[in-house]
Design an enzyme around this catalytic site. Structure first.
Site, PDB file in Angstrom:
ATOM      1  N   ASP A  51       0.909  -1.252   0.128  1.00 25.41           N
ATOM      2  CA  ASP A  51      -0.133   0.080  -0.013  1.00 25.41           C
ATOM      3  C   ASP A  51       1.071   1.279  -0.109  1.00 25.41           C
ATOM      4  OD1 ASP A  51      -2.157   1.855   0.210  1.00 25.41           O
ATOM      5  OD2 ASP A  51      -2.840   0.887   2.043  1.00 25.41           O
ATOM      6  N   ASP A  52       1.053   2.119  -1.273  1.00 27.63           N
ATOM      7  CA  ASP A  52       1.697   3.121  -1.260  1.00 27.63           C
ATOM      8  C   ASP A  52       3.293   2.736  -1.348  1.00 27.63           C
ATOM      9  OD1 ASP A  52      -0.518   4.640  -1.092  1.00 27.63           O
ATOM     10  OD2 ASP A  52      -0.030   5.428   0.703  1.00 27.63           O
ATOM     11  N   CYS A  87      -5.000   4.931  -4.047  1.00 26.10           N
ATOM     12  CA  CYS A  87      -5.315   3.764  -3.568  1.00 26.10           C
ATOM     13  C   CYS A  87      -6.866   3.060  -4.174  1.00 26.10           C
ATOM     14  CB  CYS A  87      -5.584   3.478  -2.229  1.00 26.10           C
ATOM     15  SG  CYS A  87      -4.169   4.198  -1.148  1.00 26.10           S
TER      16      CYS A  87
END
Length: 518
Positions: A51-52, A87
Site C-alpha cells: 500500500d503506497d 488507492c
C-alpha cells in the site's frame, strides 16, 4: 458336441478378462487419468499488494528477501505503472483490469464511487476472482480491500464481494492495530497486542492456515494486502529502531519549485520549512520500518509453498497500488500526482516458465494483472471485457506470444472539500490533504489525463480539466526528473498527435485500449 461347447467356453475366457485383470486395468486407467489431470492442473497464483510503496525513491531498498526470492528468482519489470495514483481507484483497476473511466471509481471517497453500491452491482461482479472461481480456483483474500469497504453505506462488514472463498478484509483504510475485519462476513475486532493483532503478521498467518486446509487437487489464488508502508507507519516492535539514520533522498526534484506546472504544484513554500523536512524524513524512515514485516511475510510464504511442494507450480506477484513522494517539488508526503514518483510501481514475478534474473523494460500497467491471472488460469481472454493485456508472454515467451503496448493512459479525478480546512482558512474550499504546514496535495481541479510512451520517445503529455486547460509535457530521456514543462518548445505536430492519442485512450474500452497504433 461336448467338445465343441468346451472350445467355445475357452474362447470366451480368452476374450473376456477375469475380475482381477479388469480391476488391474481399471486401476491403471485411473492412475493415468489422475496423473494427466495433475499435469493439466493450472498453476497457483499469489499476489502481494503493498500500500503506497514507491520504487522511484528507494522504496524497495528494505526488501532484501523479497528481491532475492521473487525478483532474482524471476522477472523484475523496470517500467511498471499504475493507471491512477491513488488507492481505491488503483485497486479497482487491479480487480477489474479496467481503466478508471470504465470502472468509474474516481477517488477514495464514497462520492468517488469507492466500494459504492454502484461499484458492487457493476464492475465488482466481473472482477477477476469471479472468473477464477469459475475456473475452480480456491480463492483467499486478506488485508486492505477498498477504502470505503465495510462502511454502513456499502453494506457493512456483512458484505463479501463475489468470487472469494475465504475473506479476511479490513474495514476502511490501512491500520496496523485497533481495526475491524470482515471474516467471511462476520465482524472481528482487533486491539493493540502485537502477537495477536499486528495486521501484516495476521494476514500472513491466516494465509498459511488456508494453505494447510485447502484441497490439493485444485489450484489456489491468494491475495495479501498488508497495510505497509501506508500511514500511520506503525512498525513491528522488533523493527522500531531500524534505519535511524535514514533520510529521504535529496536528489532529483526534491524541494524544487513547481515551475511551469499546474497551480497545485506552485502553491507549496520553497524552500520547504524545517518542520516539513522533519516530518517527511520521519515518514520516510517509518515507511521502511513497516516494510521489514512485509519482507518477512514473503519469506515465510515462499518457505511454506516450498514445504508443500507447491512453489514450482506457483506464480508469485509482488507490486503496489501506487507510488509515493516525500519532498518532490516541495510536496511533503502523498501520491495523486502525474509524475513518475507517484505513478511508477514495483513489480516482480516468479513462477513456471519464467527464467531467473530477468529485467524486462516493456511497459506494464496494473490493469494488466487481472488478464495475466486469467491467462495463467487457462481462461480464453476473449470472453472477458478488460482494458489490460496479459504480460505472461513477456515473462515466459515460450508459453505465449504477445506484443508490448506503445502508449498507455494515466488518469485521475481530484478530491477536495467543499469547506475550507479549519487549519488553513486562507486556502479556501476545494482542497484536501493539507498537511503539514498547509501544503495541499489535492484539489477538485487536480483532475488530469496523461498519455505516456516509451517506444518512439520517452514522453508524457498531460491535460488538466480546469479553467486553464493546463497542459504539461515532459521528455523523460533528457529530463528524467520532469523538472521542465516543455509544452511551449515541442513541435506542434507532436503535440497534436499526443492530444489525439489521449482523446482516444480516454474513451477506449477493451480491445481499443490495447491498439498498437493510435
Amino acid at each position: 458336441m461336448a467338445s465343441s461347447e468346451a472350445r467355445t467356453r475357452q474362447k470366451k475366457r480368452q476374450r473376456t478378462p477375469n475380475g482381477g485383470v479388469r480391476a488391474a486395468l481399471f486401476l491403471a486407467l485411473f492412475t493415468c487419468t489422475l496423473r494427466c489431470s495433475e499435469c493439466e492442473k493450472p498453476s497457483n497464483i499469489v499476489l502481494i499488494l503493498a500500500d503506497d510503496q514507491d520504487v522511484y525513491l528507494g522504496g524497495m531498498t528494505p526488501m532484501k528477501k523479497t528481491k532475492a526470492l521473487i525478483g532474482d528468482a524471476g522477472a523484475t519489470f523496470s517500467n511498471a505503472f499504475t493507471a491512477t495514483p491513488l488507492c481505491c481507484p488503483s485497486r479497482s483497476s487491479i480487480l477489474t483490469g479496467q481503466y478508471p473511466h470504465n470502472h468509474s471509481v474516481r477517488n477514495n471517497s464514497l462520492d468517488g464511487n469507492c466500494s459504492s453500491p454502484l461499484w458492487q452491482k457493476g464492475p465488482e461482479t466481473t472482477a477477476f476472482p469471479v472468473y477464477l472461481s469459475k475456473q475452480h480456483y480456491q480463492t483467499f483474500y486478506a488485508g486492505k480491500y477498498l477504502n470505503q469497504y465495510g462502511k454502513k453505506e456499502t453494506g457493512n462488514v456483512g458484505y463479501v464481494p463475489p468470487g472469494w472463498d475465504q475473506w479476511h478484509a479490513l474495514m476502511g483504510n490501512s491500520q496496523y492495530y485497533n481495526y475491524t475485519l470482515s471474516v467471511n462476513g462476520k465482524e472481528e475486532q482487533h486491539g493493540d497486542n502485537y502477537e495477536k493483532d499486528y495486521l501484516t503478521d495476521l494476514i500472513l498467518n491466516r494465509s498459511l492456515h488456508f494453505l494447510d486446509d485447502r484441497s490439493p487437487q485444485r489450484p489456489f489464488f491468494i491475495m495479501l494486502s498488508p497495510p505497509a508502508p501506508h500511514s500511520p507507519w506503525t512498525a513491528a516492535p522488533q523493527y522500531e529502531k531500524n534505519f535511524t539514520d535514514v533520510k529521504a533522498p535529496r536528489d532529483g526534484s526534491f524541494d524544487k519549485p513547481g515551475k511551469d506546472k499546474h497551480w497545485l504544484l506552485r502553491q507549496p513554500s520553497n524552500p520547504m520549512p524545517s518542520t516539513s523536512l522533519n516530518f517527511l524524513d520521519n515518514a520516510y524512515r517509518k515507511r521502511w520500518q513497516t516494510l521489514l514485516s512485509v519482507d518477512d511475510m514473503v519469506e515465510a510464504l515462499v518457505k511454506k509453498l516450498e514445504d508443500l511442494k507447491e512453489l514450482n507450480n506457483t506464480y508469485i506477484f509482488y507490486t503496489s497500488d501506487n507510488g509515493y513522494h516525500t519532498g518532490q517539488f516541495s510536496l511533503p508526503i502523498d501520491k495523486r500526482q502525474l509524475y513518475d514518483f507517484d505513478i511508477r510501481i514495483p513489480l516482480m514475478v516468479r513462477g513456471p516458465g519464467i527464467k531467473p534474473q530477468q529485467t524486462l523494460p516493456a511497459p506494464v500497467l496494473n490493469i494488466d494483472l487481472a488478464p495475466t491471472f486469467l491467462d495463467i488460469s487457462g481462461l480464453n481472454l476473449s470472453f472477458v471485457n478488460m482494458d489490460g493485456q496479459s504480460f505472461l508472454s513477456q515473462m515466459a515467451p515460450e508459453l505465449r506470444n504477445g506484443t508490448a503496448r506503445p502508449y498507455f493512459l494515466v488518469e485521475y479525478t481530484g478530491e477536495g472539500h467543499l469547506d475550507p480546512d479549519p487549519a488553513c482558512p486562507k486556502l479556501g474550499p476545494g482542497l484536501s490533504q493539507c498537511f503539514p504546514d498547509c501544503v495541499c496535495e489535492d484539489a477538485y481541479n487536480n483532475t488530469y489525463a496523461c498519455v505516456r510512451t516509451l517506444a518512439e520517445h520517452n514522453l508524457q503529455y498531460c491535460e488538466f480539466a480546469d479553467t486553464e486547460s493546463f497542459v504539461e509535457v515532459y521528455n523523460l530521456t533528457s529530463d528524467p526528473h520532469q523538472l521542465e514543462n516543455i509544452v511551449k518548445k515541442v513541435d506542434p505536430t507532436l503535440l497534436q498527435a499526443m492530444n489525439q492519442r489521449l482523446i482516444k485512450l480516454q474513451s477506449c474500452e477493451g480491445d481499443s485500449c490495447r491498439a498498437t497504433k493510435i
